[in-house]
Design an enzyme around this catalytic site. Sequence first.
Site, PDB file in Angstrom:
ATOM      1  CG  ASP A  95      -2.313   0.595   0.857  1.00  0.00           C
ATOM      2  OD1 ASP A  95      -2.327   1.755   0.444  1.00  0.00           O
ATOM      3  OD2 ASP A  95      -3.335  -0.098   0.981  1.00  0.00           O
ATOM      4  CG  HIS A 150      -4.418   1.867  -2.248  1.00  0.00           C
ATOM      5  ND1 HIS A 150      -4.557   2.253  -0.944  1.00  0.00           N
ATOM      6  CD2 HIS A 150      -5.650   1.970  -2.794  1.00  0.00           C
ATOM      7  CE1 HIS A 150      -5.827   2.568  -0.703  1.00  0.00           C
ATOM      8  NE2 HIS A 150      -6.510   2.407  -1.805  1.00  0.00           N
ATOM      9  CD  GLU A 168     -10.165   3.553  -1.057  1.00  0.00           C
ATOM     10  OE1 GLU A 168     -10.997   4.050  -0.305  1.00  0.00           O
ATOM     11  OE2 GLU A 168      -9.073   3.073  -0.639  1.00  0.00           O
ATOM     12  CD1 TRP A 185     -10.165  -2.105   5.986  1.00  0.00           C
ATOM     13  CD2 TRP A 185      -8.303  -2.304   4.765  1.00  0.00           C
ATOM     14  NE1 TRP A 185     -10.502  -2.712   4.795  1.00  0.00           N
ATOM     15  CE2 TRP A 185      -9.386  -2.836   4.029  1.00  0.00           C
ATOM     16  CE3 TRP A 185      -7.036  -2.329   4.203  1.00  0.00           C
ATOM     17  CZ2 TRP A 185      -9.230  -3.397   2.760  1.00  0.00           C
ATOM     18  CZ3 TRP A 185      -6.875  -2.875   2.941  1.00  0.00           C
ATOM     19  CH2 TRP A 185      -7.967  -3.398   2.231  1.00  0.00           C
TER      20      TRP A 185
HETATM   21  C1  ACM Z   1     -10.854  -0.731   0.424  1.00  0.00           C
HETATM   22  O1  ACM Z   1     -11.324  -0.605   1.559  1.00  0.00           O
HETATM   23  N1  ACM Z   1     -10.315   0.318  -0.196  1.00  0.00           N
HETATM   24  C2  ACM Z   1     -10.876  -1.993  -0.272  1.00  0.00           C
END
Ligand code: ACM
Length: 629
Positions: A205, A279, A346, A483
């Site tokens: 990321d 990312h 994103e 996350w």
């Molecule tokens: C994500 O939460 N961007 C997959």
Amino acid sequence: MLLRLLLVLLVSLHCVVARAQDSLINIIPKPVSVKSLAGSFALNNDVLLVYNNDSSQSIAQFFKESISISTGLRVNISHENQFIGKEKSIRFHLLGFRDNIIGSEGYRLQVHPTCIEISANNTGGLFYGMQTLLQLLPSEIESLKPVNRHSWSIPCVDILDYPRFGWRGMLLDVSRHFFPKEYVKKYIDYMSKYKYNVFHWHLTDDQGWRLEIKSFPKLTEIGAWRAPRMGEWWSQSPQYDGEPATYGGFYTRNDVKEIVEYAAARNITVLPEIDVPGHSMAALAAYPELSCLGGNFKPNVGDKFYKKIENSFCIGNECSFELMDSVITEVAEMFPGKYIHIGGDECHKGFWEKCPKCKARMKTDSISTLEGLQSYFIHRMEQLIVSKGKRMIGWDEILEGGLAPEATVMSWRGLKGGIEAANMGHNVIMTPDKYCYLDLYQGDPDVEYKTYSMNRLSTSYSLDPVPEGIDKKYILGGQGNLWTENIPNTRHLEYMVWPRAFALSEVFWTPQKNRNWDDFSRRMEVQLNRFDAAQINYAKSAYDPIIRVNKNYQGSYIINVTAEINGLDIYYSFEGPDPDSFYPKYSQPLEIPKGADTFKAVTYRNGKPIGKVVTLKIKDLDKRMRQTN
Ligand code: ACM
Ligand code: ZN
């Protein structure tokens, strides 16, 4: 007459015993069928573990090791050919024929006073039968130290069990915060106790590239390290010039091998995610020539950069695809599973729009939109992945601009993307953020660690991954996602994962008709005792008061208080110190007394406090009214 009386007496005695047994059976995820039987099996050194081939021997060995520390028992293991038949035994039996009811991951488990038998078609099913057996033992079995206990007994029971879905995943983001190999194993170990079978490893990321790639060493030499920061994410100060990048780490190929094998021994497949084309700031820090406009990139430290600093690969530059080819080649070598996840979420496309190379690509390939350019990238990634004998998964953004022909979609922005993909005949994994994101609040923000948005335990539990009208054959299953932007350490990590991962394990394993919130929350409580014994952290937020605000028809504010766990007593106050059980007991919605500036509530059970004190400032009523969950 006397005989009938005796019979009635016997039957009711049997029911009482079975009911007492029921309170010892608190399995999560709830099995398909559980029949309580009278009596129990005493686990001691006289018990022999019996297997019938190499695979069942490995499960017997796993069981022996799982009980050895807390019980101190040193039970013997023997092949069934050497088994005399007189000893008390636990049989781990891989079937020589196919039992179609239990399928590839199911099992049958029977506990009688002198013998236990677990049977399954495959090693995975046997492993799950063994995990269920462990859950039938007292909570102290999970202790990290020897426990002095009079007996280790297992209630007699007849269980038939198999999963609702073949994909039961948990994601761990190791980029935003890094977790060492040893902890990754612990995460996997606890997943396996609750019958999860996919470990989704979010390896790259903006904040760190965590996977060694031999052909592009700078990905980890540079991309795995950032400046250390504490405190609120997205409000950090950027890394200054010359500041040492001391926070981070990565996994070597040997680490990966070790983790893949550790997971496989627990019926878990590791799904690697290389999150591209967005990312990717950490990768651009290593290879800035693969950005659109160039620059001096650094792995992000938690400062707000989105749309201001590039974090996407240039799609016009063929060298981006050369790197992708090498990365995918090495990933395919390292991970034996069928799938590779390429992210796709994103992705900010604003720099592509300004980039001569991207514009040239759009022209030569007749691509008219930026979504089309993303789709071009994803299609090429799929070709690459398929050429290595693997299949591609991406987040639901890969639907934009046209889905690649064989892609599996992981639906995170609600169920919508999953529904769309399933309707197009694509496989889907459901992980809608409002139900499955484990980094969100699970209780009142007043008493929780700072994060964003809400996903309560009961919300996670309420998910049905198969929306109405969808052909269920396309829904492979679902996933809980952790996350770690706001999660710097493992105690905090565990607090966020458990007990919501209990709820999701049941969502993905248990038949929908067997699920019941009150029953789940009772069983959850027993599982938490096991976590106490194992010294694993968890949240008790479901016991906290939930304060909701609305207005009555006269336009006055009204306060409602509930709790997720049913049957708790709630006490409250509008002034003074924290309320306790001597304060008014909540029984109906409350109007706000004149002049009050604070409302506080607390939960009790059986005369003892069980939840935290939650405070709502009266000046925040409007804000609270807008909060709908
Ligand atoms: C994500 O939460 N961007 C997959
Ligand atoms: Zn470009």
